[in-house]
Enzyme design. Sequence first.
Site, mmCIF file in Angstrom:
data_model
loop_
_atom_site.group_PDB
_atom_site.id
_atom_site.type_symbol
_atom_site.label_atom_id
_atom_site.label_comp_id
_atom_site.label_asym_id
_atom_site.label_seq_id
_atom_site.Cartn_x
_atom_site.Cartn_y
_atom_site.Cartn_z
ATOM 1 N N CYS A 297 89.089 40.461 60.081
ATOM 2 C CA CYS A 297 88.903 39.527 58.964
ATOM 3 C C CYS A 297 89.476 38.143 59.235
ATOM 4 O O CYS A 297 89.347 37.243 58.396
ATOM 5 C CB CYS A 297 89.516 40.113 57.698
ATOM 6 S SG CYS A 297 88.824 41.725 57.280
ATOM 7 N N HIS B 74 93.930 34.455 51.484
ATOM 8 C CA HIS B 74 93.150 35.603 51.958
ATOM 9 C C HIS B 74 92.810 36.482 50.754
ATOM 10 O O HIS B 74 91.680 36.947 50.634
ATOM 11 C CB HIS B 74 93.937 36.371 53.013
ATOM 12 C CG HIS B 74 93.152 37.422 53.721
ATOM 13 N ND1 HIS B 74 91.934 37.171 54.309
ATOM 14 C CD2 HIS B 74 93.397 38.750 53.928
ATOM 15 C CE1 HIS B 74 91.460 38.283 54.859
ATOM 16 N NE2 HIS B 74 92.333 39.257 54.633
ATOM 17 N N GLU C 125 101.019 38.381 50.787
ATOM 18 C CA GLU C 125 100.646 36.971 50.933
ATOM 19 C C GLU C 125 101.411 36.106 49.935
ATOM 20 O O GLU C 125 101.859 35.004 50.272
ATOM 21 C CB GLU C 125 99.145 36.790 50.751
ATOM 22 C CG GLU C 125 98.659 35.390 51.085
ATOM 23 C CD GLU C 125 97.150 35.259 51.158
ATOM 24 O OE1 GLU C 125 96.671 34.200 51.615
ATOM 25 O OE2 GLU C 125 96.442 36.215 50.759
ATOM 26 N N LYS D 208 87.349 35.535 46.641
ATOM 27 C CA LYS D 208 86.733 36.835 46.917
ATOM 28 C C LYS D 208 86.314 37.558 45.642
ATOM 29 O O LYS D 208 85.527 38.503 45.700
ATOM 30 C CB LYS D 208 87.667 37.685 47.761
ATOM 31 C CG LYS D 208 87.823 37.180 49.200
ATOM 32 C CD LYS D 208 88.697 38.104 50.030
ATOM 33 C CE LYS D 208 88.705 37.692 51.502
ATOM 34 N NZ LYS D 208 89.436 36.437 51.763
ATOM 35 N N HIS E 55 84.624 40.315 49.882
ATOM 36 C CA HIS E 55 85.299 40.054 51.151
ATOM 37 C C HIS E 55 84.261 40.101 52.270
ATOM 38 O O HIS E 55 83.729 41.165 52.598
ATOM 39 C CB HIS E 55 86.385 41.097 51.377
ATOM 40 C CG HIS E 55 87.265 40.838 52.552
ATOM 41 N ND1 HIS E 55 87.044 39.813 53.454
ATOM 42 C CD2 HIS E 55 88.400 41.466 52.982
ATOM 43 C CE1 HIS E 55 87.986 39.831 54.387
ATOM 44 N NE2 HIS E 55 88.816 40.820 54.108
ATOM 45 N N PHE F 76 92.792 43.418 60.144
ATOM 46 C CA PHE F 76 93.262 44.701 60.659
ATOM 47 C C PHE F 76 93.733 44.530 62.101
ATOM 48 O O PHE F 76 93.201 43.715 62.865
ATOM 49 C CB PHE F 76 92.129 45.737 60.629
ATOM 50 C CG PHE F 76 91.875 46.339 59.265
ATOM 51 C CD1 PHE F 76 92.687 46.067 58.184
ATOM 52 C CD2 PHE F 76 90.797 47.196 59.075
ATOM 53 C CE1 PHE F 76 92.459 46.640 56.942
ATOM 54 C CE2 PHE F 76 90.554 47.777 57.839
ATOM 55 C CZ PHE F 76 91.391 47.498 56.764
#
Length: 402
Positions: free
Chosen positions: A160, A296, A307, A326, A331, A390
């Site tokens: 991502c 994010h 975050e 998002k 996402h 990830f």
Amino acid sequence: MRRVVVTGLGMINSVGLNKESSFKAIVEGKCGIKRISSFDTTNHSAKIAGEITDFDPKTVMNPKDVKKADRFIQFGLSAASEAMVDAQLDTYDGERFGVCSASGIGGLIAIEKNSLICAERGPRRISPFFIPSALVNMLGGMVAIAHGLKGPNLSSVTACAAGTHAISQAFKTIVVGGADKVLVVGAEAAICAVGVGGFSSMKALSTRNDEPQLASRPFDKERDGFVMGEGAGALVLEDYDDAIKRGAHIYGEIIGFGESGDAYHITTPDPDGAFRAMKSAYEMANRPKVDYINAHGTSTATNDRNETAAIKKLFGNHIPLVSSTKGQIGHCLGAAGAIEAVISLMAMRDKILPPTINQISPDPECDLDYIANRARTQDVDVVMSNSFGFGGTNGSLIFRRV
């Protein structure tokens, strides 16, 4: 050191097929998340996504070539073409014009389809276009062919964070003299049975299937996972002096980027990794007053909490306004960083900050000003865009108005 600016933008996602319609819808808080229509979700726990349902690939490709390109490549070609037109490049030296492409997974739809063909009908029935259509770097290859770009052709496949890393890679390529201009394009199309099923098996996706418009709720106490999206974002980066010389419209200058690794867990993020990526970008940019952060903000319990903590640690008592888009588009995985960089630059252009929709229940661990539910008009001179993936791979970018 050479200065690097952005002179062209393109975008496609579940709320719009181009940058202007997409940004308008995002600012208005419209949501593109709905029931999945591209495959049968009967046996799936997650049945919703930010799916693009009104895109015709023949608008950006020769009809006979459509079958040669996976859906993520088709989206990427659309955004890339828009960015090139937007940059108003009458002429350019193709040998000094590179491409940095990005995708988290690549041609998953083609992989799923041809795996089933192999299992059910045998290997001789596999499409000869399967491998070229599934390779991540074929996005950059087909974009380069479409526009005659013969400079460095590089790909980021960092989950991502891929779209953000492609922008920083393009920045570095221009700074060291490897190219004068670089077209960045991040694209993803992983909304298929195996893609949704795979993320569902990890318990990563929201299962608020009866309320798709409320399912993606970054930083909200009742968030229960992310919602998959698809689409592409594209940016034309070029040397500042070249842009000024040709009288180009400049959306912003890249003044900082940061990259870090968690070395912690394959899927669970470490807040220190996010902090270090943001800190590196902030220090490189000489610690400017950041007006806005496009977070994010995935709508997962761990990311949003981590975050928030990283932002507080970095900025102390002078925390910028923050939002995640998002909730509107889902996402978009490897395309997210490119799409969100486009959104950040357009927010700076229009002096309007997109909202974090679905802010309903306050979370004590997520206690910043997330521009809840309604966009906010404000002068914006410096913006940050974050992406975390990830494997513990992180990226952060800072843009400044020129």
